[in-house]
Design a protein around this motif. Structure first.
Motif, mmCIF file in Angstrom:
data_model
loop_
_atom_site.group_PDB
_atom_site.id
_atom_site.type_symbol
_atom_site.label_atom_id
_atom_site.label_comp_id
_atom_site.label_asym_id
_atom_site.label_seq_id
_atom_site.Cartn_x
_atom_site.Cartn_y
_atom_site.Cartn_z
ATOM 1 N N LEU B 25 0.830 -1.196 0.000
ATOM 2 C CA LEU B 25 0.000 0.000 0.000
ATOM 3 C C LEU B 25 0.869 1.253 0.000
ATOM 4 O O LEU B 25 0.684 2.171 -0.796
ATOM 5 C CB LEU B 25 -0.908 0.035 1.231
ATOM 6 N N ALA B 26 1.848 1.276 0.893
ATOM 7 C CA ALA B 26 2.682 2.471 1.017
ATOM 8 C C ALA B 26 3.531 2.670 -0.224
ATOM 9 O O ALA B 26 3.710 3.786 -0.699
ATOM 10 C CB ALA B 26 3.559 2.367 2.259
ATOM 11 N N THR B 27 4.056 1.542 -0.778
ATOM 12 C CA THR B 27 4.921 1.647 -1.944
ATOM 13 C C THR B 27 4.176 2.198 -3.146
ATOM 14 O O THR B 27 4.658 3.081 -3.845
ATOM 15 C CB THR B 27 5.492 0.263 -2.315
ATOM 16 N N ALA B 205 -3.903 2.198 4.711
ATOM 17 C CA ALA B 205 -2.771 2.237 5.637
ATOM 18 C C ALA B 205 -2.809 3.444 6.560
ATOM 19 O O ALA B 205 -2.642 3.303 7.760
ATOM 20 C CB ALA B 205 -1.459 2.210 4.846
ATOM 21 N N VAL B 206 -3.002 4.640 6.006
ATOM 22 C CA VAL B 206 -2.871 5.834 6.849
ATOM 23 C C VAL B 206 -4.165 6.595 7.051
ATOM 24 O O VAL B 206 -4.213 7.529 7.842
ATOM 25 C CB VAL B 206 -1.824 6.819 6.287
ATOM 26 N N GLY B 207 -5.190 6.237 6.311
ATOM 27 C CA GLY B 207 -6.450 6.943 6.481
ATOM 28 C C GLY B 207 -6.565 8.159 5.582
ATOM 29 O O GLY B 207 -5.594 8.614 4.988
ATOM 30 N N MET B 214 1.386 10.299 2.261
ATOM 31 C CA MET B 214 1.903 9.102 1.582
ATOM 32 C C MET B 214 2.218 9.381 0.122
ATOM 33 O O MET B 214 3.061 8.736 -0.475
ATOM 34 C CB MET B 214 0.904 7.943 1.664
ATOM 35 N N LEU B 215 1.492 10.337 -0.472
ATOM 36 C CA LEU B 215 1.783 10.690 -1.860
ATOM 37 C C LEU B 215 2.964 11.654 -1.934
ATOM 38 O O LEU B 215 3.855 11.503 -2.766
ATOM 39 C CB LEU B 215 0.561 11.368 -2.495
ATOM 40 N N ILE B 239 11.342 4.245 0.824
ATOM 41 C CA ILE B 239 10.946 5.049 1.984
ATOM 42 C C ILE B 239 9.511 4.709 2.377
ATOM 43 O O ILE B 239 9.197 4.513 3.559
ATOM 44 C CB ILE B 239 11.082 6.561 1.673
ATOM 45 N N GLY B 240 8.647 4.591 1.362
ATOM 46 C CA GLY B 240 7.258 4.210 1.624
ATOM 47 C C GLY B 240 7.182 2.850 2.295
ATOM 48 O O GLY B 240 6.479 2.669 3.292
ATOM 49 N N ALA B 241 7.956 1.892 1.745
ATOM 50 C CA ALA B 241 7.914 0.530 2.282
ATOM 51 C C ALA B 241 8.370 0.501 3.734
ATOM 52 O O ALA B 241 7.740 -0.118 4.601
ATOM 53 C CB ALA B 241 8.808 -0.377 1.436
ATOM 54 N N PHE B 242 9.468 1.235 4.001
ATOM 55 C CA PHE B 242 9.990 1.270 5.363
ATOM 56 C C PHE B 242 8.944 1.809 6.336
ATOM 57 O O PHE B 242 8.697 1.230 7.398
ATOM 58 C CB PHE B 242 11.254 2.137 5.410
ATOM 59 N N SER B 243 8.294 2.892 5.927
ATOM 60 C CA SER B 243 7.289 3.454 6.829
ATOM 61 C C SER B 243 6.096 2.503 6.956
ATOM 62 O O SER B 243 5.480 2.422 8.028
ATOM 63 C CB SER B 243 6.845 4.834 6.347
#
Lengths: 292, 427, 262
Positions: B25-27, B205-207, B214-215, B239-243
């Motif tokens: 999702l983050a990626t 993921a973040v709402g 996230m973008l 960075i997205g994946a890590f978070s």
């Protein structure tokens, strides 16, 4: 009576937000207003932890300062770290807002704030928190008093600084050339927006303030070409939305702040479609520039 | 610590799923965010994110279920509608883009809140959990939902890779892309669709409220480390994946904590550290470079000074005391001493019993600075018609920055001159 | 060909102006005579607007200084007027022609004071001078380019300053407006005002200005129009770029070098 207090609260919020919103949208800073409204949250939580109340002067000042700090941060990232302008806004406010939410969760026991309140306020509870004097006289809800003072301050600010605000908004380069400080008026305006956001927080929440800042001003902007009229119309649109929004919320049993925001959107749509001078559905002959 | 090991051993299948899900999702939103950032439309994503809420609520109200595909469809429809509305308002009225974005964002969100609260008050038991859309729910993503959203995320990533060249061209130079026959309209539509999809899955993921981060944030951070788009995409994804992983971990260890804000906090810290410390573009590395310049200026000024002293005597093999050096030019004593000892270490000067003396190497470098100074003075008087008493100050700076190529070029343009405007010899 | 004058209205001394550390103007040294129409001329990107903005202290100078009426600018702000480029403002702004012209009085009024009747009369008079008296209540969004320019001019006139800086007042206006503006500038000169105009049309320059400043990143010439507008000097202004200068400027930006050592 409750309905009266709620609508009055909504109208006061609408008044100060709409007035400042007119300047924000003409300065193309609507999204900075959005950013400030999110970013004051950690300030509110910290002030709340320190003072234990919501309607206090330290709260207004503390959280208000954070709003101004936000504009500094956005400028700092943009100018010194050279982050693209829109990204600088986006990064700053989401970061501060996230901190605010985390603080609320961490201190859930000590802070009488919850995430719902952050999102859409608790205007319905406003009449419950009365200001009662030592003699036992009820002076009405505390929030109303706070908001009334803030609204008066904002009106005073706009009346006294009318010509400077007008000029620095329209033509900052000329203002600077004739010796009017653009940054003084810029930062004072941002301070006013921050204080308004904090004062409105309890009633409409951090996020829906944006609707009150932007929508009535944008509606008025489509209806008139006179700046003073625009200020007045935006206030009218805001108050009207508060009244209509309240009854809409009662009717469908939902959030009052959400309903008011919805009505401000409907107002804008109506102005967008049917404005006598600029409505896209009005086939009136558009005023064309006169060749001289 | 136990929890840490427990989590990162991924022994529990549930943890594995949740981690893979959050990372996907983050990626996907980070990758799509790179393109919107480069097109200077970063904040549009914020509007889409907020506009998704009424869609989710309407989909639930109409269907009465929380089937992920139906909610996704609702989210998609209003997300799309918000973008169209922004474009429509800006093109058909005098409302500017920032106002349109703020307006659409807040009004759509207001409608969403109105609907959400109405649903909550209606007493429909099935509704619980809808408010998870507000701040994300990485840990409670299970089963059907996880599979659905992960599929969309993978689809997003694949599409981005497939259309990489076209999207890159669109962001880089839209006009050029048009002239060489790219379907620009179609590509814009594709990017818009990708943005809406990225938002729709990212909010899991973040709402809604923090989706903009996230973008924007991973892309803005990645931008500081590289100028290459492909590398920027990879970095943003990492960075997205890590978070994402961090978010899943937080949800696992502290279920009471809202996941979204933690993910955003982590990704923001990465971004702010990047703004400060990224080599080259970061704020600190720029400050360091400015400091290095100061040292360079000081050292070259000292060499120049010693060279001047030598030039006066026609002898470069004399030593000069610190006092003599300080008399020649007003530089703070502390700086001079520090500079001299540094120059000695570099082998440009030697310490003799009588003071300081240029080495051959130092003499050559001092000579070059003097030459550049005089060349630049000559250039300013000849090409910029500056009076000869005004050129010295300028040359004081420029003498330190001219590269050997520029030096060659200057010599050519000035016709290998012998004398500077003050009739001093150009060494 | 850089002619310096005695008792100048504007004195620019060794002025370097940078954007993002890259100098766009190098070591400008000039003096301008009082009561003249001055044209600042040069190709696109030559730094013409930058020069007048730096003269008014709207942009920080990397080095050097500017004096107007032999005083620092802060002391003579109320004698300075500025006509920005027309495109620099949003003409959709909800304001009437009269509102904009009245802004001319804001500088003198000071904080908290509202314009008085005398200021309103001055604004009306200024509108008359530019032939726009009939448009006082017209919304600025309904004006043509030429009319917008006249409104800006009227605002400056209402200020009754002694020195006027104008950024491209002839850009994109109709012939009638151009003639009207130049007539007005000439009247102003007769009253002893100094007008400094950024201009990019070479054809009309000889006719319009009595003093010309030729600019291209550096000062090429400054002097009486007929002496400055020569084939030779124009070639220097518009001819090939100074590659070395541009490259050094780039280096200063990339290396984060200070404009001056200290």
């Amino acid at each position: 009576m409750n309905a009266f207090w709620i609508i009055l609260t909504g109208s006061l919020v609408a008044t100060c937000c709409s007035l400042l919103g007119c300047y924000l949208i003409l300065r193309r800073m609507a999204m900075v207003g959005d950013a400030i409204s999110h970013a004051v949250l950690p300030g509110i939580v910290i002030a709340f932890l320190l003072t234990g109340s919501r309607d206090s002067v330290p709260m207004l000042i503390g959280a208000g300062l954070l709003g101004v700090l936000t504009t500094f941060l956005i400028e700092f990232f943009h100018r010194y770290a050279r982050v693209q302008a829109d990204a600088s806004i986006g990064v700053t406010f989401t970061w501060l807002f996230a901190i605010g939410i985390i603080l609320i969760s961490v201190y859930a026991g000590q802070v009488d704030l919850d995430q719902d309140c952050v999102l859409y306020g608790e205007i319905a509870y406003v009449p419950l928190d009365l200001w009662i004097t030592e003699e036992g006289l009820s002076l009405g809800p505390r929030t109303v008093w706070t908001l009334a003072v803030v609204t008066l301050l904002i009106i005073l600010y706009i009346v006294l600084g009318y010509k400077e605000l007008f000029l620095t908004t329209f033509d900052p380069a000329y203002a600077a050339a004739i010796g009017i400080s653009t940054s003084v008026w810029y930062y004072s305006l941002m301070t006013a927006v921050s204080i308004t956001t904090v004062a409105s927080f309890e009633s409409v929440g951090a996020i829906l303030v944006v609707a009150f800042l932007v929508a009535p001003a944008a509606t008025a902007y489509l209806l008139t070409d006179n700046f003073k009229t625009m200020l007045l119309l935006s206030v009218l649109a805001g108050i009207l939305a508060s009244v209509a929004g309240y009854y809409l919320a009662v009717w469908i049993d939902g959030s009052i702040a959400g309903a008011i925001a919805t009505v401000t959107g409907i107002e804008f749509m109506l102005a967008f479609l049917f404005s006598p001078s600029r409505g896209i559905l009005i086939r009136k002959k558009q005023l064309q520039p006169v060749q001289h | 610590m136990n929890e840490f090991i427990e989590f990162f051993s991924f022994a529990d299948a549930n943890i594995r799923f949740v981690t893979v899900g959050s990372v996907l999702l983050a990626t996907s939103s980070a990758v799509v965010g790179c393109f919107t950032l480069l097109r200077k439309r970063a904040l549009v994503g914020d509007a889409v994110a907020h506009a998704v809420l009424p869609g989710v609520c309407l989909a639930f109200m109409l269907s009465g279920t929380k089937n992920p595909f139906i909610l996704l469809l609702g989210a998609f429809v209003t997300g799309w509608l918000s973008l169209i509305t922004i474009d429509f308002i800006t093109s058909r009225s005098r409302i500017k883009e920032d106002t349109a974005i703020a307006l659409v964002l807040s009004v759509f969100f207001g409608i969403g809140i109105l609907l959400l609260t109405a649903i909550q008050h209606s007493g429909n038991a099935a509704q619980s959990g809808l408010d998870k859309f507000l701040f994300g729910k990485a840990a409670s993503l299970v089963g059907e939902d996880l599979i659905a959203f992960s599929m969309v995320a993978v689809l997003l990533l694949v599409t981005t890779i497939l259309f990489y060249k076209e999207l890159a061209m669109l962001c880089f130079d839209k006009a050029y892309a048009k002239t060489i026959g790219y379907p620009v309209r179609g590509l814009e539509l594709l990017l818009t669709t990708l943005t809406v999809f990225a938002v729709v899955v990212g909010i899991q993921a973040v709402g809604v409220v923090l989706m903009a981060a996230m973008l924007i944030t991973p892309a803005a951070a990645a931008r500081f480390w590289t100028d290459k788009l492909s590398l920027m995409l990879v970095l943003a994804a990492l960075i997205g994946a890590f978070s994402g992983v961090s978010g899943a971990y937080v949800s696992y260890t502290a279920p009471a904590m809202p996941t979204g804000p933690w993910i955003v906090l982590i990704v923001s810290m990465i971004a702010i550290l990047s703004f400060a410390f990224a080599p080259g573009k970061g704020w600190v590395s720029r400050l360091l470079r400015q400091r290095r310049n100061k040292t360079l200026i000081l050292e070259e000024n000292l060499l120049k000074l010693l060279y001047h002293l030598g030039e006066e005597k026609q002898d470069f093999q004399t030593s000069y005391s610190l006092q003599q050096i300080l008399e020649k030019r007003a530089i703070p004593k502390k700086q001079v001493s520090a500079g001299l000892s540094k120059l000695r270490k570099q082998g440009y000067i030697e310490k003799t019993p009588a003071g300081w003396q240029l080495t051959l190497q130092g003499q050559r470098r001092g000579e070059r600075v003097v030459r550049l100074h005089r060349l630049w003075e000559l250039y300013l008087t000849q090409y910029l018609q500056l009076a000869s008493d005004h050129v010295h100050e300028d040359a004081e700076t420029i003498e330190h920055i001219i590269t050997p190529e520029l030096e060659q070029r200057l010599m050519e343009e000035l016709g290998y001159p012998v004398l500077d405007p003050h009739s001093a010899r150009i060494p | 060909m850089i002619i310096q004058v005695e008792n100048p209205v504007v004195e620019v001394h060794d002025l370097t102006v940078s954007y993002d550390r890259k100098p766009v103007l190098w070591g400008i040294d000039l003096t301008l005579p009082a009561g003249s129409l001055v044209g600042v001329i040069g190709p696109n990107g030559a730094g013409k607007s930058t020069l007048i903005k730096a003269m008014m202290d709207l942009l920080p100078a990397g080095s050097g200084y500017v004096r107007i009426f032999d005083k620092p600018i802060a002391e003579v702000r109320n004698r300075i007027s500025y006509v920005p480029q027309r495109e620099s403002v949003d003409w959709d702004f909800p304001a009437s022609v009269f509102d904009v012209v009245l802004m001319g009085s804001y500088g003198k009024l000071g904080l908290f004071k509202r314009p008085r009747q005398a200021d309103k009369d001055a604004a009306m008079e200024a509108l008359q001078k530019v032939g726009m008296q009939g448009f006082a209540n017209r919304q600025i969004s309904q004006l043509s380019g030429g009319q917008q320019q006249r409104v800006f001019l009227a605002r400056a006139l209402a200020q009754n300053a002694d020195i006027y800086f104008m950024d491209e007042p002839f850009a994109g206006v109709d012939i009638a407006t151009e003639t009207a503006i130049i007539e007005l500038l000439r009247t102003m000169r007769e009253q002893g005002k100094t007008v400094i105009v950024v201009h990019h049309d070479l054809q009309s320059a000889t006719e319009y200005f009595d003093w010309v400043v030729l600019l291209n990143m550096r000062l090429v010439a400054s002097g009486p129009a007929e002496q400055v507008l020569t084939q030779h000097l124009l070639e220097q202004t518009y001819g090939g770029k100074l590659t070395v200068l541009t490259k050094v400027g780039e280096l200063l930006r990339k290396q984060e070098f200070p404009a001056r050592e200290s």
